[in-house]
Design a protein around this motif. Structure first.
Motif, PDB file in Angstrom:
ATOM      1  N   GLY A  38       0.829  -1.214   0.000  1.00  0.00           N
ATOM      2  CA  GLY A  38       0.000   0.000   0.000  1.00  0.00           C
ATOM      3  C   GLY A  38       0.856   1.255   0.000  1.00  0.00           C
ATOM      4  N   VAL A  39       1.926   1.253   0.844  1.00  0.00           N
ATOM      5  CA  VAL A  39       2.799   2.434   0.948  1.00  0.00           C
ATOM      6  C   VAL A  39       3.456   2.712  -0.405  1.00  0.00           C
ATOM      7  CG1 VAL A  39       4.957   3.261   1.976  1.00  0.00           C
ATOM      8  CG2 VAL A  39       3.199   2.234   3.429  1.00  0.00           C
ATOM      9  N   GLN A  40       3.928   1.657  -1.052  1.00  0.00           N
ATOM     10  CA  GLN A  40       4.622   1.847  -2.325  1.00  0.00           C
ATOM     11  C   GLN A  40       3.657   2.265  -3.436  1.00  0.00           C
ATOM     12  OE1 GLN A  40       7.562   2.304  -2.876  1.00  0.00           O
ATOM     13  NE2 GLN A  40       7.914   1.992  -5.059  1.00  0.00           N
ATOM     14  N   VAL A  41       2.447   1.727  -3.380  1.00  0.00           N
ATOM     15  CA  VAL A  41       1.443   2.120  -4.376  1.00  0.00           C
ATOM     16  C   VAL A  41       1.146   3.616  -4.220  1.00  0.00           C
ATOM     17  CG1 VAL A  41      -0.979   1.854  -5.058  1.00  0.00           C
ATOM     18  CG2 VAL A  41       0.398  -0.158  -4.634  1.00  0.00           C
ATOM     19  N   TRP A  50      10.529  -5.779  -4.808  1.00  0.00           N
ATOM     20  CA  TRP A  50       9.113  -5.416  -4.707  1.00  0.00           C
ATOM     21  C   TRP A  50       8.855  -3.942  -5.036  1.00  0.00           C
ATOM     22  CZ3 TRP A  50       5.180  -8.492  -4.980  1.00  0.00           C
ATOM     23  CH2 TRP A  50       5.300  -9.816  -4.565  1.00  0.00           C
ATOM     24  N   LEU A  51       9.729  -3.054  -4.525  1.00  0.00           N
ATOM     25  CA  LEU A  51       9.464  -1.621  -4.713  1.00  0.00           C
ATOM     26  C   LEU A  51       9.455  -1.267  -6.201  1.00  0.00           C
ATOM     27  CD1 LEU A  51      11.383  -0.009  -1.729  1.00  0.00           C
ATOM     28  CD2 LEU A  51       9.056  -0.905  -1.852  1.00  0.00           C
ATOM     29  N   GLU A  52      10.439  -1.825  -6.904  1.00  0.00           N
ATOM     30  CA  GLU A  52      10.530  -1.578  -8.346  1.00  0.00           C
ATOM     31  C   GLU A  52       9.325  -2.207  -9.069  1.00  0.00           C
ATOM     32  OE1 GLU A  52      14.701  -2.160  -9.858  1.00  0.00           O
ATOM     33  OE2 GLU A  52      13.579  -3.447 -11.216  1.00  0.00           O
ATOM     34  N   TYR A  53       9.004  -3.436  -8.647  1.00  0.00           N
ATOM     35  CA  TYR A  53       7.902  -4.163  -9.286  1.00  0.00           C
ATOM     36  C   TYR A  53       6.578  -3.406  -9.117  1.00  0.00           C
ATOM     37  CZ  TYR A  53       4.377  -7.770 -10.155  1.00  0.00           C
ATOM     38  OH  TYR A  53       3.280  -8.469 -10.631  1.00  0.00           O
TER      39      TYR A  53
END
Ligand code: 9NY
Ligand code: NDP
Length: 515
Positions: A319-322, A430-433
């Motif tokens: 959620g944070v990364q989105v 994950w962050l990049e993905y």
């Protein structure tokens, strides 16, 4: 040279569900890595106003197939679309087509399914169970068949907490259900459905479990494998990052959040977000096809393709990364500023639904009415909240899937195959993905142009100012009403005002002294 790619050279491959999300990525990879394959048969149900050929061209015209057209210029000649409806007897395939399929097919990938959580039991059983049985029957009449790969879901046994790579028995025999659905009427089926599906959360996962049992029971002497992916997400690497084409799973939630419709969700923040990129799933499918055909394991092997046990990410991190991505790359014309409140408490969730979802929808509909337009936001919000409630089961729990077979297969591959057909999810950042995922949703699902970003950012700023203004006005009105009604509130108010006044006087006096 990749052994797996070479294996598919010269082969005739039958794919069901080729027009779906997974099916398209599977076809793309097959053509790109094995352009010398003989033919891919795809079973396509008739679509109004579109011929089979037009359907094929529509798939090939998408950006997904751009690289394929370079390595395999005659790709359209290698796809043989066959009219078929998996809901019908013998799939309504013509005699000639059936003859060709039976005599030529080498490998089957069975992807077709209904993935709707709220489908009727009759339809879901027909597609996810009976059609699987019928396809196995067809497969048993194919003299050249080398492997049958059945796509199930990691959630087919989601009533368990720890899930092994085995086929679990269902409480009721699939055959008994198929037989009884033939004579029961729809009203009775609706009544008995909750009793039948017991602790499965929906008809989809239940019928996928029945489908696996059918595979086990009807396997005869076929070489069969079952693949169980978790929540299939956008492409990670191939043919390019971030490709998606439907609103299932997290995709619809990303849109609803990015457009500011959905601002709170009943989710357990630390629960594992078991998303798996679609290209990773496809790489495993192709490796399993090769392994099953060449090594012919004695029993039906089940392969889990999940991320949680090897490289876990939780819903909070996701959620944070989105949200961070929305800051950089906002969606166009948002209804409100994107936000994501997670709560695992039912009461708080009801509160957020009322305040953050229903109230703004009602206010917006009033505005539409006042400006002579048709109100639509409340209806849209109700449908969205219904959808979200159906996904809640999966975002409030974590599962453990064992992955012995998947790891065994990885160790069987040559270094070249491990590179070309990479399904090692430990390498996923994950962050990049997630950033690429959100970008992909914007580009390929919403079809939004990157040139619109400055305008979208401006609109977000305006929405933020409206938000502050609205909150301040609301606070002042509430406070004014309170003061009018309560002596205590008045006392507090006078205390605050006199305190501020004294503070200011003191501040003014001390600054005059300094001068
Ligand atoms: C990474 C980022 C994270 C997000 C971060 C976001 C930011 C931070 C926020 C929070 C993040 C954390 C949360 C992330 C949650 C991820 C959950 C994933 C769980 C998935 C578990 C899957 C497990 C099993 C996997 C499998 O094995 S298989 C695949 C799973 N199968 C499905 O996902 C089908 C579901 N769907 C239906 O079952 C039907 O859709 C049906 C719902 C009955 C409606 O049905 P109905 O209302 O009749 O009609 P529709 O036409 O379908 O839709 C009607 C209207 O609802 C809309 N809408 C349809 N869908 C969705 C959808 N998803 N999301 C949103 N809207 C949707 C559609 O836009 C249309 O809007 P409208 O037209 O009204 O404007
Ligand atoms: N997406 C996910 O998150 C996950 C998916 N899976 C499994 O992967 C497989 C593929 O899923 P996915 O690609 O996402 O699903 P899609 O809904 O995108 O695709 C489903 C496919 O099945 C076809 N189909 C449906 N009904 C019929 C019918 N009566 N006759 C012929 N074809 C039919 C559809 O054709 P049409 O284009 O005509 O509708 C479509 O090609 C399924 O077995 C699913 O259970 C497993 C885990 C997660």
């Amino acid at each position: 040279m990749s052994t797996i790619a070479a294996f598919y050279g010269g082969k005739s491959i039958l794919i069901t569900g080729a027009t779906g999300f997974l099916g398209k990525v599977l076809m793309e990879k097959l053509f790109r890595t094995s352009p010398d394959l003989k033919v891919i048969y795809i079973l396509v149900r008739p679509k109004a106003g579109q011929t089979l050929q037009q359907g094929v061209f529509q798939i090939l015209d998408s950006k997904l197939f751009e690289k394929v057209k370079e390595v395999c210029p005659n790709v359209h000649e290698k796809i043989r679309a066959i009219y078929a409806d998996l809901n019908q007897n013998d799939f309504a395939i013509s005699k000639e087509d059936m003859q060709e399929l039976l005599s030529c097919t080498n490998i089957i990938f069975h992807c077709a399914a209904t993935v709707r959580f709220d489908d009727t039991l009759r339809h879901a059983v027909q597609l996810n169970v009976t059609a699987t049985r019928q396809l196995l029957l067809m497969a048993s009449q194919m003299p050249k068949l080398e492997a049958f790969i059945h796509i199930s879901t990691a959630y087919s046994n989601c009533n368990l907490k720890h899930i092994d790579e085995v086929i679990y028995p269902c409480p009721v025999e699939p055959k008994k259900i198929i037989d009884s659905l033939e004579w029961l009427d729809d009203a009775i089926i609706d009544e008995i459905t909750p009793k039948l599906i017991r602790d499965w959360p929906n008809i989809y996962t239940y019928t996928k479990a029945l489908g696996e049992m059918v595979v086990q029971q009807e396997s005869r002497n076929l070489n069969i494998a079952i693949i169980r992916p978790s929540i299939v997400g956008a492409t990670w690497q191939e043919p390019f990052p971030g490709w998606v084409d439907n609103i299932n799973g997290p995709n619809g939630i990303i849109i609803a959040t990015g457009k500011g419709f959905l601002r709170a969700i009943k989710a357990t923040p630390m629960a594992v977000a078991d998303v798996i990129p679609v290209d990773t799933v496809v790489n495993l499918m192709l490796a399993v096809g090769w392994y099953t055909a060449v090594h012919r394991p004695k029993s039906t092997l089940v392969y889990h393709i999940t991320s949680g046990n090897m490289n876990p990410c939780n819903w909070h991190k996701m959620g944070v990364q989105v949200l961070a991505t929305f800051e950089k790359i906002p969606f166009e014309r948002p209804f409100r500023r994107p936000n994501a409140n997670f709560t695992s408490n039912s009461f708080t969730s009801q509160y957020w639904n009322a305040v953050s979802h229903r109230a703004p929808a009602i206010i917006y509909d009033c505005y539409l009415r006042l400006t002579g337009r048709k109100p639509r936001m409340t209806k849209l919000m109700n449908r969205l909240l219904r959808t979200v409630s159906m996904l809640e089961y999966f975002i409030n729990r974590s599962w453990e899937w064992s992955t012995y077979n998947t790891e065994m297969l990885m160790s069987e591959l040559s270094p070249e195959d491990q590179r070309v057909f990479n399904f090692d999810v430990r390498q996923l950042n994950w962050l990049e993905y997630i950033e690429n995922y959100v970008l992909g949703v914007k580009k390929y699902l919403l079809k939004e142009d990157m040139a619109g970003i400055p305008k979208a950012k401006q609109r977000l700023k305006r929405l933020r100012n409206i938000h502050y203004l609205f909150n301040t006005a609301l606070f002042l009105i509430a406070w004014r009403l309170l003061i009018a009604r309560s002596q205590m509130a008045r006392n507090v108010w006078f205390f605050i005002v006199s305190f501020c006044y004294k503070f200011l006087s003191y501040f003014r006096a001390s600054s005059t002294l300094k001068v």
